[in-house]
Design an enzyme around this catalytic site. Structure first.
Site, PDB file in Angstrom:
ATOM      1  N   GLY A   1      -2.288  -5.055  -3.345  1.00  0.00           N
ATOM      2  CA  GLY A   1      -1.014  -5.373  -2.722  1.00  0.00           C
ATOM      3  C   GLY A   1      -1.005  -6.711  -2.022  1.00  0.00           C
TER       4      GLY A   1
ATOM      5  N   HIS B   1       0.871  -1.185   0.000  1.00  0.00           N
ATOM      6  CA  HIS B   1       0.000   0.000   0.000  1.00  0.00           C
ATOM      7  C   HIS B   1       0.904   1.230   0.000  1.00  0.00           C
ATOM      8  CE1 HIS B   1      -2.531  -3.257   1.522  1.00  0.00           C
ATOM      9  NE2 HIS B   1      -3.581  -2.555   1.121  1.00  0.00           N
TER      10      HIS B   1
ATOM     11  N   ASP C   1       1.028  -2.181   5.015  1.00  0.00           N
ATOM     12  CA  ASP C   1       0.432  -1.140   5.867  1.00  0.00           C
ATOM     13  C   ASP C   1      -0.880  -0.632   5.269  1.00  0.00           C
ATOM     14  OD1 ASP C   1       1.791   0.069   3.777  1.00  0.00           O
ATOM     15  OD2 ASP C   1       2.247   1.874   4.913  1.00  0.00           O
TER      16      ASP C   1
END
EC number: 2.1.1.266
Length: 280
Positions: A144, A42, A164
């Site tokens: 992702g 991300h 994240d």
């Protein structure tokens, strides 16, 4: 559901913890001559203009990176991160703050490779423009979490995966653990770092419990909370769950976490921890 924009929070206390860990992992990787692979699930836009309308709305960087830049006698890992921030800002004014891709870009060599994922339709082109050299960094408008399956194991044999997600979708708490399991099966020698917010203690503890339940070994937990975690006032802190961390990271964290908690604290109930979820 892609409403989250990190620009509103750039340079806050959570960024500082995350980017300190990212910086220290990269410093560890470049000590060896062999190339390494970096996957960011991300990635955001890569770097942030703190003079933008979005960053100026809440000015979270004022109580984060701006406060650190006025301090002296900081632990060496913190100074290393601040050096990157200073290099991005040509004047004494704090105009830019690096995202994780820019932190990693500071360390990577020609032989290393970045794969940066970003799904947000506004953020993806900005990130792609920041990293135009596809030999160095592949910028992908893709999921992702799916990339963890698709990109591992890397040909470089050494690698670092940062996960994240914004956690605006509650299932991200499940997806991130599942992605960790998928990645670890394919690439058990890799280093994995999961960032998580501390919005309340129960939710954070549930994620930590789920990571422990994977039975993956060598999992270090670093957490920094700048205020009481039971008050409903947004993000009280954040943490990093690191699989296969550099052997020096625990000791380094026990030096920089007390310093950060003192500088960034908003009340007397700030807290930090550096502990093993599961040892080797």
């Amino acid at each position: 559901m892609l409403s989250y924009r990190h620009i509103y929070h750039a340079g806050n206390h959570a960024d500082i913890l995350k980017h300190l860990v990212v910086s220290q992992i990269c410093r560890h990787f470049v000590k060896k001559d062999a190339p390494f692979f970096y996957l960011d699930t991300h990635a955001g836009i890569g770097q942030y203009s703190l003079s933008s309308e979005q960053a100026q709305k809440n000015k979270e960087f004022h109580s984060g990176i701006a406060r650190l830049l006025t301090e002296k006698n900081l632990p060496e890992p913190v100074d290393a991160l601040l050096d990157i921030v200073r290099e991005m800002n040509t004047s004494d004014d704090l105009e830019y703050y690096p995202g994780s891709p820019k932190i990693v870009d500071y360390y990577v060599r020609q032989k290393d490779k970045l794969h940066l994922c970003e799904l947000h339709p506004n953020d993806y082109p900005t990130l792609a423009a920041l990293f135009p050299n596809k030999r160095k960094a592949n910028v992908s408008k893709s999921d992702g979490f799916a990339a963890v399956k698709a990109m591992l194991p890397p040909p470089q044999k050494r690698g670092f995966v940062l996960m994240d997600p914004p956690y605006e979708v509650k299932k991200d708490y499940q997806y991130v653990v599942r992605a960790l399991e998928d990645g670890y099966k394919r690439f058990p020698q890799g280093t994995y770092a999961i960032w998580y917010p501390v919005l309340n203690r129960l939710q954070a503890n549930d994620l930590i419990r789920d990571v422990k339940a994977t039975n993956i070994r060598s999992v270090l937990l670093l957490e920094l909370c700048i205020r009481n975690t039971e008050q409903e006032r947004g993000m009280a802190g954040s943490g990093m769950i690191i699989v296969n961390p550099p052997w020096t990271l625990e000791k380094e964290a026990k030096e920089f976490l007390p310093a950060l908690s003192k500088i960034l604290a908003e009340d007397d109930e700030m807290s930090y921890q550096a502990t093993w979820i599961t040892p080797e």
